[in-house]
Design a protein around this motif. Structure first.
Motif, PDB file in Angstrom:
ATOM      1  N   ILE A 190      -9.435  -0.126   0.562  1.00  7.22           N
ATOM      2  CA  ILE A 190      -8.100  -0.668   0.310  1.00  7.22           C
ATOM      3  C   ILE A 190      -8.102  -2.181   0.482  1.00  7.22           C
ATOM      4  O   ILE A 190      -7.555  -2.923  -0.346  1.00  7.22           O
ATOM      5  CB  ILE A 190      -7.074  -0.010   1.255  1.00  7.22           C
ATOM      6  N   THR A 208      -0.255   4.316 -11.789  1.00 11.37           N
ATOM      7  CA  THR A 208      -1.075   3.154 -11.444  1.00 11.37           C
ATOM      8  C   THR A 208      -1.527   2.415 -12.694  1.00 11.37           C
ATOM      9  O   THR A 208      -1.391   1.192 -12.808  1.00 11.37           O
ATOM     10  CB  THR A 208      -2.297   3.594 -10.622  1.00 11.37           C
ATOM     11  N   ASN A 226      -3.784  -1.129  -8.510  1.00 14.77           N
ATOM     12  CA  ASN A 226      -4.953  -0.260  -8.482  1.00 14.77           C
ATOM     13  C   ASN A 226      -4.694   0.928  -7.570  1.00 14.77           C
ATOM     14  O   ASN A 226      -3.634   1.029  -6.948  1.00 14.77           O
ATOM     15  CB  ASN A 226      -6.181  -1.040  -7.984  1.00 14.77           C
ATOM     16  N   ILE A 284       0.865  -1.179   0.000  1.00 12.63           N
ATOM     17  CA  ILE A 284       0.000   0.000   0.000  1.00 12.63           C
ATOM     18  C   ILE A 284       0.900   1.228   0.000  1.00 12.63           C
ATOM     19  O   ILE A 284       1.576   1.517   0.991  1.00 12.63           O
ATOM     20  CB  ILE A 284      -0.927   0.031   1.238  1.00 12.63           C
ATOM     21  N   VAL A 289      -1.666  -1.319  -4.105  1.00  7.46           N
ATOM     22  CA  VAL A 289      -2.714  -0.304  -4.038  1.00  7.46           C
ATOM     23  C   VAL A 289      -2.054   1.038  -3.739  1.00  7.46           C
ATOM     24  O   VAL A 289      -1.434   1.212  -2.678  1.00  7.46           O
ATOM     25  CB  VAL A 289      -3.766  -0.625  -2.957  1.00  7.46           C
ATOM     26  N   ASN A 349       0.152  -7.681  -5.199  1.00 15.04           N
ATOM     27  CA  ASN A 349      -0.949  -6.744  -5.334  1.00 15.04           C
ATOM     28  C   ASN A 349      -0.519  -5.392  -4.783  1.00 15.04           C
ATOM     29  O   ASN A 349      -0.066  -5.302  -3.634  1.00 15.04           O
ATOM     30  CB  ASN A 349      -2.145  -7.296  -4.539  1.00 15.04           C
ATOM     31  N   LEU A 359      -9.721  -3.905  -2.572  1.00 18.80           N
ATOM     32  CA  LEU A 359      -8.855  -3.979  -3.748  1.00 18.80           C
ATOM     33  C   LEU A 359      -7.725  -4.990  -3.550  1.00 18.80           C
ATOM     34  O   LEU A 359      -7.285  -5.626  -4.516  1.00 18.80           O
ATOM     35  CB  LEU A 359      -8.272  -2.601  -4.071  1.00 18.80           C
TER      36      LEU A 359
END
Length: 248
Positions: free
Chosen positions: A223, A164, A179, A85, A136, A134, A226
């Motif tokens: 968050i 992004t 994302n 993140i 974010v 992943n 996603l």
């Protein structure tokens, strides 16, 4: 999310802190990055009280050496990186565009854009070798619209959304999703600094259809979504969480 390794930059306050606690409560291993050791140690105590494991690592996202070390230490400690993140950010210096300088530009873009770029670079380096992961990023309502007297902040968040989408297209080849969440006004110290006074803050909140600021926990929920398997076919997308501010 049980046992996932989650890295959060700018995780000591506001949205980042709320996200760290939310992941910990889901059973994730949480690594929080920031620049204040004492605050980091206090947050780690909270995270460990509700999750399996947590660590604080001091890092300045504006410095590539710090970012590289942060990612490598996380992987060395926990074996992999499932979720990242990229939340570290600044509101920068407000005021007319004609009054901005190379110094105010650098103060905003070094954190909001270079920081995200460097984090993505090294996160994707690891995730590509893993074949999973992943990311974010945290944008803003201002990542898709303009705002008088906030030109540098607006431009920096437009750049985050471009990174992004471009990163998502590259990372799809090795099964990594990228994302972003774009918050509207959220009850944080940044919002208080950005508005500057209770009257200006009230005026801003009056322009939101839901007539209030968001809560950090509400952004954390977006968050988590996603990052979760429930969003497994979503990549290159910006989710707006702003009380209807961009509906018209």
């Amino acid at each position: 999310m049980v046992g996932w390794v989650v890295l959060i930059t700018g995780g000591l306050t506001g949205i980042g802190r709320a996200a760290a606690l939310a992941f910990a409560k889901e059973g994730s291993i949480v690594v929080v990055a920031g620049r204040r050791n004492e605050a980091g140690a206090e947050l780690v105590k909270e995270l460990r009280a509700c999750g399996p494991e947590a660590e604080f690592m001091n890092a300045d996202v504006r410095k590539e050496g710090d970012v590289r070390a942060l990612i490598d230490k996380t992987v060395a400690r926990f074996g992999r990186l499932d979720v990242a993140i990229n939340n570290a950010g600044t509101e920068g210096t407000s005021g007319p565009l004609t009054e901005q300088t190379p110094e105010t530009y650098a103060a905003t873009f070094d954190t909001n854009v270079l920081g995200v770029l460097l984090c993505m670079k090294h996160e994707l380096r690891v995730m590509k070798s893993q074949g999973f992961g992943n990311i974010v990023n945290i944008s803003s309502t201002m990542g898709s619209r303009g705002a008088a007297n906030a030109s540098l902040y607006v431009a920096s968040k437009h750049a985050v959304e471009g990174l992004t989408k471009s990163g998502a297209l590259e990372a799809a080849a090795f099964s990594v999703r990228v994302n972003a969440v774009a918050p509207g006004p959220v009850e944080t110290s940044m919002l208080d600094r950005f508005t500057g006074s209770p009257d200006r803050k009230s005026g801003l909140l009056a322009s939101i259809p839901l007539r209030r600021a968001g809560k950090p926990e509400e952004l954390a929920d977006a968050i988590l979504f996603l990052a979760s398997d429930k969003a497994s076919f979503i990549t290159g997308h910006i989710i707006s969480v702003n009380g209807g501010r961009t509906a018209s």
